[in-house]
Design an enzyme around this catalytic site. Structure first.
Site, PDB file in Angstrom:
ATOM      1  N   CYS A   1      -6.659  -6.163  -7.076  1.00 52.88           N
ATOM      2  CA  CYS A   1      -6.391  -5.510  -5.788  1.00 52.88           C
ATOM      3  C   CYS A   1      -5.751  -6.480  -4.808  1.00 52.88           C
ATOM      4  O   CYS A   1      -5.100  -6.043  -3.855  1.00 52.88           O
ATOM      5  CB  CYS A   1      -7.655  -4.878  -5.209  1.00 52.88           C
ATOM      6  SG  CYS A   1      -9.089  -5.935  -5.163  1.00 52.88           S
ATOM      7  N   HIS A   2      -5.876  -7.784  -5.046  1.00 49.99           N
ATOM      8  CA  HIS A   2      -5.252  -8.765  -4.155  1.00 49.99           C
ATOM      9  C   HIS A   2      -3.722  -8.681  -4.212  1.00 49.99           C
ATOM     10  O   HIS A   2      -3.047  -9.151  -3.310  1.00 49.99           O
ATOM     11  CB  HIS A   2      -5.725 -10.189  -4.493  1.00 49.99           C
ATOM     12  CG  HIS A   2      -5.394 -10.654  -5.866  1.00 49.99           C
ATOM     13  ND1 HIS A   2      -6.173 -10.324  -6.962  1.00 49.99           N
ATOM     14  CD2 HIS A   2      -4.378 -11.416  -6.343  1.00 49.99           C
ATOM     15  CE1 HIS A   2      -5.651 -10.876  -8.039  1.00 49.99           C
ATOM     16  NE2 HIS A   2      -4.557 -11.528  -7.696  1.00 49.99           N
TER      17      HIS A   2
ATOM     18  N   GLU B   1      -0.865 -17.456  -8.048  1.00 50.71           N
ATOM     19  CA  GLU B   1       0.000 -16.708  -8.954  1.00 50.71           C
ATOM     20  C   GLU B   1       1.490 -16.867  -8.635  1.00 50.71           C
ATOM     21  O   GLU B   1       2.340 -16.352  -9.342  1.00 50.71           O
ATOM     22  CB  GLU B   1      -0.375 -15.218  -8.900  1.00 50.71           C
ATOM     23  CG  GLU B   1      -1.767 -14.965  -9.432  1.00 50.71           C
ATOM     24  CD  GLU B   1      -2.188 -13.510  -9.335  1.00 50.71           C
ATOM     25  OE1 GLU B   1      -1.411 -12.669  -8.800  1.00 50.71           O
ATOM     26  OE2 GLU B   1      -3.281 -13.191  -9.814  1.00 50.71           O
TER      27      GLU B   1
ATOM     28  N   ASN C   1     -12.800  -1.053  -5.245  1.00 49.02           N
ATOM     29  CA  ASN C   1     -12.590  -1.649  -6.566  1.00 49.02           C
ATOM     30  C   ASN C   1     -13.830  -2.452  -6.961  1.00 49.02           C
ATOM     31  O   ASN C   1     -14.150  -3.446  -6.317  1.00 49.02           O
ATOM     32  CB  ASN C   1     -11.348  -2.547  -6.520  1.00 49.02           C
ATOM     33  CG  ASN C   1     -11.099  -3.304  -7.808  1.00 49.02           C
ATOM     34  OD1 ASN C   1     -11.712  -3.054  -8.837  1.00 49.02           O
ATOM     35  ND2 ASN C   1     -10.181  -4.255  -7.750  1.00 49.02           N
TER      36      ASN C   1
ATOM     37  N   TYR D   1       0.844  -1.190   0.000  1.00 50.52           N
ATOM     38  CA  TYR D   1       0.000   0.000   0.000  1.00 50.52           C
ATOM     39  C   TYR D   1       0.883   1.245   0.000  1.00 50.52           C
ATOM     40  O   TYR D   1       0.600   2.214  -0.684  1.00 50.52           O
ATOM     41  CB  TYR D   1      -0.925   0.010   1.228  1.00 50.52           C
ATOM     42  CG  TYR D   1      -1.936  -1.108   1.219  1.00 50.52           C
ATOM     43  CD1 TYR D   1      -3.122  -0.998   0.506  1.00 50.52           C
ATOM     44  CD2 TYR D   1      -1.707  -2.279   1.934  1.00 50.52           C
ATOM     45  CE1 TYR D   1      -4.056  -2.021   0.500  1.00 50.52           C
ATOM     46  CE2 TYR D   1      -2.634  -3.313   1.931  1.00 50.52           C
ATOM     47  CZ  TYR D   1      -3.793  -3.178   1.220  1.00 50.52           C
ATOM     48  OH  TYR D   1      -4.714  -4.191   1.205  1.00 50.52           O
TER      49      TYR D   1
END
Length: 131
Positions: free
Chosen positions: A97-98, A123, A89, A68
């Protein structure tokens, strides 16, 4: 519209995506199956600070994260403002946003921290706070 992803339901605002619901669901299924790493859906970003943060999120590649604070520094704002925009979002997962995390922990996610963790693991991203 509701999407199912890794056993979790996630609400997304399909009106912000220029695609038919079937195409959105198909890309989500492909992502979950590992056949897709990014979405190629046209997103209508809000014309405000949330849109600025969403654009920044969209630039984070799969398998990577930003804090952030890092996003806040780029946008010349406060980390809490970035977190609040992430919470607004309308297209989570699709606009990732994750991939924005705390400096030493996952912190907040509209779909819950378990889903955020699962998305990052899927991911291959490092999870802050894990040894």
């Amino acid at each position: 519209m509701q999407i199912q992803l890794f056993g979790h339901e996630q609400e997304i605002d399909a009106s912000a995506i220029d695609a038919e619901p079937a195409a959105i669901h198909e890309q989500v299924r492909e992502y979950e199956a590992g056949a897709r790493t990014a979405f190629d859906l046209e997103i209508e970003f809000p014309d405000d600070f949330t849109g600025d943060v969403m654009r920044a999120m969209s630039e984070i590649r799969p398998g990577e994260t930003r804090t952030y604070g890092e996003v806040a520094a780029d946008l010349e704002t406060a980390p809490i403002a970035v977190g609040q925009a992430c919470g607004r979002n309308p297209t989570p997962v699709i606009v990732p946003c994750h991939r924005i995390v705390g400096a030493d922990s996952l912190t907040g996610y509209a779909g819950g921290l378990a889903l955020k963790r699962r998305l990052l693991e899927h991911e291959g991203a490092a999870i802050p706070g894990d040894s």
